[in-house]
Scaffold this motif. Structure first.
Motif, mmCIF file in Angstrom:
data_model
loop_
_atom_site.group_PDB
_atom_site.id
_atom_site.type_symbol
_atom_site.label_atom_id
_atom_site.label_comp_id
_atom_site.label_asym_id
_atom_site.label_seq_id
_atom_site.Cartn_x
_atom_site.Cartn_y
_atom_site.Cartn_z
ATOM 1 N N SER A 1 -4.385 5.785 6.217
ATOM 2 C CA SER A 1 -3.836 7.159 6.181
ATOM 3 C C SER A 1 -2.820 7.184 8.058
ATOM 4 N N LEU A 2 -3.477 5.727 8.804
ATOM 5 C CA LEU A 2 -1.947 5.348 9.792
ATOM 6 C C LEU A 2 -0.807 4.856 9.027
ATOM 7 N N LEU A 3 -1.571 3.150 8.449
ATOM 8 C CA LEU A 3 -0.120 2.635 8.328
ATOM 9 C C LEU A 3 1.189 3.193 7.101
ATOM 10 N N VAL A 4 0.665 4.006 6.674
ATOM 11 C CA VAL A 4 1.447 4.236 5.224
ATOM 12 C C VAL A 4 2.513 5.301 6.096
ATOM 13 N N LEU A 5 2.447 5.935 7.400
ATOM 14 C CA LEU A 5 2.960 6.999 8.000
ATOM 15 C C LEU A 5 3.740 5.882 9.087
ATOM 16 N N ASP A 6 3.387 5.012 9.232
ATOM 17 C CA ASP A 6 4.555 4.015 10.436
ATOM 18 C C ASP A 6 5.443 3.536 8.737
ATOM 19 N N VAL A 7 4.986 2.513 7.786
ATOM 20 C CA VAL A 7 6.397 2.002 6.776
ATOM 21 C C VAL A 7 6.808 3.222 6.741
ATOM 22 N N ILE B 1 1.151 -1.197 -0.105
ATOM 23 C CA ILE B 1 0.163 -0.494 -0.346
ATOM 24 C C ILE B 1 0.561 1.074 0.410
ATOM 25 N N THR B 2 1.708 1.631 1.209
ATOM 26 C CA THR B 2 2.782 2.419 1.094
ATOM 27 C C THR B 2 3.652 2.651 -0.465
ATOM 28 N N MET B 3 3.869 1.809 -1.248
ATOM 29 C CA MET B 3 4.547 2.152 -1.785
ATOM 30 C C MET B 3 3.769 2.380 -3.794
ATOM 31 N N ARG B 4 2.779 1.761 -3.308
ATOM 32 C CA ARG B 4 1.798 2.629 -4.309
ATOM 33 C C ARG B 4 1.511 3.658 -4.559
ATOM 34 N N TYR B 5 1.316 4.362 -2.519
ATOM 35 C CA TYR B 5 1.077 5.564 -2.457
ATOM 36 C C TYR B 5 2.420 6.727 -2.715
ATOM 37 N N LEU B 6 2.608 5.917 -2.831
ATOM 38 C CA LEU B 6 4.493 6.707 -3.057
ATOM 39 C C LEU B 6 4.324 6.717 -4.501
ATOM 40 N N ALA B 7 4.755 5.930 -5.027
ATOM 41 C CA ALA B 7 4.283 5.601 -7.066
ATOM 42 C C ALA B 7 3.414 6.838 -7.187
ATOM 43 N N SER B 8 1.961 6.583 -6.704
ATOM 44 C CA SER B 8 1.362 7.127 -7.036
ATOM 45 C C SER B 8 0.019 7.900 -6.727
ATOM 46 N N GLY B 9 0.945 8.301 -5.928
ATOM 47 C CA GLY B 9 -0.031 9.724 -5.423
ATOM 48 C C GLY B 9 -1.654 9.261 -5.118
ATOM 49 N N ASP B 10 -1.837 8.360 -5.141
ATOM 50 C CA ASP B 10 -3.520 8.578 -4.962
ATOM 51 C C ASP B 10 -4.383 8.190 -3.900
ATOM 52 N N SER B 11 -5.197 8.753 -3.631
ATOM 53 C CA SER B 11 -5.863 9.190 -2.022
ATOM 54 C C SER B 11 -6.273 7.821 -1.808
ATOM 55 N N TYR B 12 -6.440 8.025 0.272
ATOM 56 C CA TYR B 12 -6.176 7.304 0.681
ATOM 57 C C TYR B 12 -7.355 6.357 0.673
ATOM 58 N N HIS B 13 -8.434 7.346 0.014
ATOM 59 C CA HIS B 13 -10.094 6.365 -0.879
ATOM 60 C C HIS B 13 -10.109 5.579 -2.072
ATOM 61 N N SER B 14 -9.455 6.461 -2.659
ATOM 62 C CA SER B 14 -8.843 5.052 -3.964
ATOM 63 C C SER B 14 -8.411 4.157 -3.698
ATOM 64 N N LEU B 15 -6.659 3.723 -2.681
ATOM 65 C CA LEU B 15 -6.254 2.811 -2.312
ATOM 66 C C LEU B 15 -7.342 1.784 -1.320
ATOM 67 N N MET B 16 -8.195 2.404 -1.252
ATOM 68 C CA MET B 16 -8.740 1.210 -0.299
ATOM 69 C C MET B 16 -9.733 0.239 -1.165
ATOM 70 N N TYR B 17 -10.665 0.933 -2.218
ATOM 71 C CA TYR B 17 -10.884 0.288 -2.994
ATOM 72 C C TYR B 17 -9.880 -0.451 -3.724
ATOM 73 N N LEU B 18 -8.845 -0.251 -3.750
ATOM 74 C CA LEU B 18 -8.302 -1.106 -4.532
ATOM 75 C C LEU B 18 -7.799 -2.326 -3.748
ATOM 76 N N PHE B 19 -6.797 -2.109 -2.420
ATOM 77 C CA PHE B 19 -6.262 -3.037 -1.807
ATOM 78 C C PHE B 19 -7.520 -3.298 -0.254
#
Length: 349
Positions: free
Chosen positions: A182-188, A156-174
């Motif tokens: 929103s919590l785990l991206v910061l932790d990773v 999830i974190t690598m996809r967020y950093l690679a694409s800049g997708d919103s958390y809601h978009s990633l929610m339906y993907l993963f």
């Protein structure tokens, strides 16, 4: 209420004091003392009433506060009643239909280039990251919930950093709730920095190390005596409260600036991040730690040497920008710090 007493009452009171006769002066004394007693008792009665009134108002205030508290608790209970399930049903299908258990598995086995395009790293590097970050990110299962796998958090974190997708978009993907993402991206990200920071971002401190970077530029780019490519990148943020125009950049949005030095293989050698978007590359460079180290001559910058096929000593320097030939035409549009070519950041080291 009258302030006078009858003669019989006065005579009886006087007799009780041991006096046999009752004249006009004696009656006046008795009447005056009775009046003072009456007013004193009236004042005490008023004070008691005021105290009772204060107590009554305090009780009414407490009762009102209790009613408000009960109403809030009732509203919370009613909202909780509306929640019919602990986890939405489609989220429970994560292991079979989510991108981590389905799409990434297919890409890893059938399309390595697609996997790299999806996460910006190879499957081998992804597996290494999961292994090294597991001690920092692994959580324990509980009786009511299983912990998310470390691989899923990294994906999830690598996809967020690679694409800049919103958390809601990633929610339906993963198939992971957006508030959890929103919590785990910061932790990773913090775990990656703690695990790889000193290993991956290392600035040379000896002439030999700097000459190795210069040799890479010479071999790969035919660019001699170059110690690194320095440029800036605006990272969009929400403006902090009461910040004025400190983070408002020339592109028309709020940002912080990442100023970085990379070698001939695009690897970071030095990073300065956090300056306001209103600051230019030159302003950031003039106050950064790398410039201070170069001015103090304590990081091992090599002495002047001749260029290939030349006999005159030429100082080593930093390039302002390093882009592959196919991207050179897009450098103005894709590089927020492209105005750095007009600043001292591209000068001699």
């Amino acid at each position: 209420m009258s302030s006078f007493i009858s003669a019989d009452v006065a005579h009886a009171k006087w007799s009780s004091l041991g006096y046999a006769t009752l004249d006009a002066a004696s009656i006046l004394i008795i009447v005056s003392s009775s009046t003072v007693d009456f007013h004193r008792s009236l004042k005490m009665e008023r004070e008691r009433r005021l105290v009772l009134l204060d107590c009554l108002m305090a009780i009414q205030h407490n009762q009102m506060q209790m009613k408000i508290l009960m109403a809030k608790m009732q509203a919370i209970l009613e909202r909780r009643k509306e929640r019919m399930c602990w986890v939405r049903h489609w989220i429970t299908l994560r292991p079979h239909q989510g991108a981590y258990g389905n799409l990434m598995h297919l890409l890893r086995n059938e399309d390595v280039q697609g996997f790299r395009n999806f996460t910006r790293i190879t499957p081998a590097m992804f597996a290494e990251m999961v292994t090294r970050l597991t001690p920092r990110l692994q959580k324990y299962d509980t009786w009511y919930r299983k912990a998310l796998p470390v691989g899923l958090k990294v994906a999830i974190t690598m996809r967020y950093l690679a694409s800049g997708d919103s958390y809601h978009s990633l929610m339906y993907l993963f198939y992971v709730p957006h508030n959890t993402i929103s919590l785990l991206v910061l932790d990773v990200c913090q775990a990656i920095y703690a695990e790889y920071g000193e290993e991956t971002i290392s600035n040379p401190s000896t002439p030999k190390g700097w000459k190795g970077i210069a040799q890479t530029f010479s071999d790969r780019w035919n660019f001699h005596h170059c110690l690194g490519a320095l440029d800036g990148k605006h990272i969009r943020i929400k403006a902090p409260a009461n910040c004025g125009s400190q983070f408002y950049n020339y592109k028309g949005y709020n940002s912080i600036v990442l100023l970085a030095l990379v070698d001939g293989n695009y690897k970071f050698r030095w990073v300065e991040v956090g300056a306001g978007g209103a600051s230019s590359d030159a302003q950031i460079w003039n106050t950064c730690s790398l410039k201070e180290a170069i001015d103090d001559e304590n990081i091992g910058i090599p002495p002047d040497e001749p260029l290939p096929h030349d006999d005159r000593d030429i100082p080593y320097f930093k390039s302002q920008l390093l882009l592959p030939p196919q991207d050179a035409a897009h450098s103005t549009a894709e590089t927020p710090g492209s105005d750095a070519a007009r600043t001292p950041s591209s000068g001699s080291a």
